[in-house]
Structures are given as C-alpha cells and as structure tokens.
Design a protein around this motif. Structure first.
Motif, PDB file in Angstrom:
ATOM      1  N   SER A  44      -5.465   4.101  -4.618  1.00 51.86           N
ATOM      2  CA  SER A  44      -6.506   4.427  -5.588  1.00 51.86           C
ATOM      3  C   SER A  44      -7.031   3.160  -6.260  1.00 51.86           C
ATOM      4  O   SER A  44      -6.242   2.309  -6.696  1.00 51.86           O
ATOM      5  N   PRO A  45      -8.343   3.016  -6.379  1.00 54.68           N
ATOM      6  CA  PRO A  45      -8.912   1.837  -7.059  1.00 54.68           C
ATOM      7  C   PRO A  45      -8.447   1.684  -8.500  1.00 54.68           C
ATOM      8  O   PRO A  45      -8.408   0.572  -9.022  1.00 54.68           O
ATOM      9  N   SER A  46      -8.068   2.785  -9.147  1.00 58.74           N
ATOM     10  CA  SER A  46      -7.604   2.708 -10.530  1.00 58.74           C
ATOM     11  C   SER A  46      -6.243   2.031 -10.654  1.00 58.74           C
ATOM     12  O   SER A  46      -5.841   1.653 -11.747  1.00 58.74           O
ATOM     13  N   ALA A  49       0.840  -1.202   0.000  1.00 56.26           N
ATOM     14  CA  ALA A  49       0.000   0.000   0.000  1.00 56.26           C
ATOM     15  C   ALA A  49       0.869   1.243   0.000  1.00 56.26           C
ATOM     16  O   ALA A  49       0.598   2.203  -0.739  1.00 56.26           O
ATOM     17  N   ASN A  50       1.928   1.253   0.791  1.00 57.30           N
ATOM     18  CA  ASN A  50       2.847   2.390   0.836  1.00 57.30           C
ATOM     19  C   ASN A  50       3.488   2.614  -0.528  1.00 57.30           C
ATOM     20  O   ASN A  50       3.577   3.750  -1.009  1.00 57.30           O
ATOM     21  N   ARG A  76      -9.620  -4.615  -0.965  1.00 55.66           N
ATOM     22  CA  ARG A  76     -10.279  -3.797   0.060  1.00 55.66           C
ATOM     23  C   ARG A  76      -9.283  -3.296   1.096  1.00 55.66           C
ATOM     24  O   ARG A  76      -9.350  -2.142   1.517  1.00 55.66           O
ATOM     25  N   PHE A  77      -8.334  -4.140   1.500  1.00 56.67           N
ATOM     26  CA  PHE A  77      -7.304  -3.725   2.446  1.00 56.67           C
ATOM     27  C   PHE A  77      -6.513  -2.550   1.868  1.00 56.67           C
ATOM     28  O   PHE A  77      -6.288  -1.548   2.549  1.00 56.67           O
ATOM     29  N   LEU A  78      -6.080  -2.672   0.607  1.00 53.58           N
ATOM     30  CA  LEU A  78      -5.311  -1.600  -0.029  1.00 53.58           C
ATOM     31  C   LEU A  78      -6.133  -0.324  -0.139  1.00 53.58           C
ATOM     32  O   LEU A  78      -5.620   0.778   0.066  1.00 53.58           O
ATOM     33  N   SER A  79      -7.419  -0.458  -0.439  1.00 56.02           N
ATOM     34  CA  SER A  79      -8.304   0.698  -0.547  1.00 56.02           C
ATOM     35  C   SER A  79      -8.418   1.429   0.786  1.00 56.02           C
ATOM     36  O   SER A  79      -8.356   2.666   0.837  1.00 56.02           O
ATOM     37  N   SER A 111       2.799   5.913  -2.890  1.00 59.42           N
ATOM     38  CA  SER A 111       3.959   6.740  -3.235  1.00 59.42           C
ATOM     39  C   SER A 111       4.202   6.797  -4.735  1.00 59.42           C
ATOM     40  O   SER A 111       4.940   7.657  -5.203  1.00 59.42           O
ATOM     41  N   ASN A 112       3.622   5.872  -5.477  1.00 57.23           N
ATOM     42  CA  ASN A 112       3.826   5.792  -6.926  1.00 57.23           C
ATOM     43  C   ASN A 112       2.470   5.714  -7.623  1.00 57.23           C
ATOM     44  O   ASN A 112       2.039   4.637  -8.035  1.00 57.23           O
ATOM     45  N   PRO A 113       1.787   6.851  -7.760  1.00 60.99           N
ATOM     46  CA  PRO A 113       0.428   6.832  -8.311  1.00 60.99           C
ATOM     47  C   PRO A 113       0.326   6.319  -9.742  1.00 60.99           C
ATOM     48  O   PRO A 113      -0.740   5.916 -10.174  1.00 60.99           O
TER      49      PRO A 113
END
Length: 177
Positions: free
Chosen positions: A143-145, A96-97, A135-138, A101-103
C-alpha cells in the motif's frame, strides 16, 4: 415464563463447547506435535523467551515468513543510476512480503548518493533511487500509505573517502522501519 432457565443453560453449554473447541493440545512453534524440532533445528529461539534468531528470509515453513522485518535493509546502485540491480530483487521481495503481511507497518525509504555531482543533482538522484524502490514495492502489492520517500543525497555518507569503495557504499537506499 420457563424459557429463561433453558436459555441460560443453553448459553453456558455453548460457551463451554466453544472453549473446548478452541483449546490447544500443545506442540511446538515449529509445528511438531511430539516436542522435537522439525526440519533439523529451525527456530533457534528459546521457547517463551521472545528471542528469535536468523534473518527471517527462507526460514521455517512459511509460518514466520512475513512476521519479521528482513535483516538486509540496504540495497546499492550503480554510478549515476536509479535502476534496481538484479541481485537485490530478492531483498525487495522480502520487504514487500513483510509490508503486505503487516498492513500497520510503515517504512521510510532513504535515498543516498556518493559525493560526486552537485548538491541539487544528488538530492534528485537519491529521490529517484528511493522512488524506484517505492514503485517496485507498489507493483508487489504494498500500500502506498505504508511507504515514505526521503532523499539525503550526499549528506549522510555510509563511508568516508574519495575512492570507488567508499562511493559504492554510499550509493544506496536504506529501509528505515
């Protein structure tokens, strides 16, 4: 009009001042200005070579924390479960981090199961497992994308065999960057 020569001189002086303000005094990537490695040799890559070693989890002083894909890219599940096990929460937090950090980065969460159960059931279970990770990452702000979910069910086993050891290796979600 005599304003033009002054404007040109002022523009040149401002450009030089900006360039002087942006210049670096050297130092190392670890942040030490005297050329010695800080904190006992963290940063084992060769300067200028582009080589960096280590897992990226907990190295450095936070400088490289979100810039590398985490080394651990597989998490495992209990039999017939899509619940994330506590021992894998730190792995998920590091992913997740990285993604926050890298969109521009994206990941495919590949859900897998062992061979027990019907093909349809295993495809659904693989999707539920990958969905639980999504869901955890969200919740962690990703971002869902950036996330895609795919289920392979029992079709791509990590280990062959019909014993608990093989089954345990096949009940997983893989982060595919």
């Amino acid at each position: 009009m005599q304003f033009k020569p002054y404007a040109r001189t002022l523009a040149v002086a401002m450009s030089l001042a900006v360039m002087a303000g942006c210049s670096s005094t050297g130092g190392t990537q670890e942040g030490s200005m005297d050329g010695t490695a800080g904190s006992g040799g963290v940063g084992t890559g060769t300067a200028g070579s582009g080589q960096v070693s280590g897992s990226g989890l907990g190295e450095g002083a936070g400088q490289m924390a979100g810039s590398r894909i985490p080394e651990v890219r597989t998490i495992y599940f209990a039999y017939d479960s899509d619940a994330i096990r506590p021992e894998f929460q730190s792995v998920l937090e590091s992913h997740a981090n990285f993604l926050r950090s890298n969109p521009s980065a994206s990941v495919v969460l590949q859900g897998h199961t062992d061979e027990r159960g019907t093909r349809e059931y295993n495809l659904a279970l693989g999707e539920r497992r990958a969905g639980a990770v999504e869901r955890f990452l969200s919740v962690e702000g990703v971002s869902p994308s950036q996330v895609e979910v795919v289920s392979y069910g029992e079709e791509r086993p990590a280990a062959r065999g019909s014993n608990e050891e093989a089954y345990a290796q096949n009940r997983r979600v893989v982060f595919a960057y």
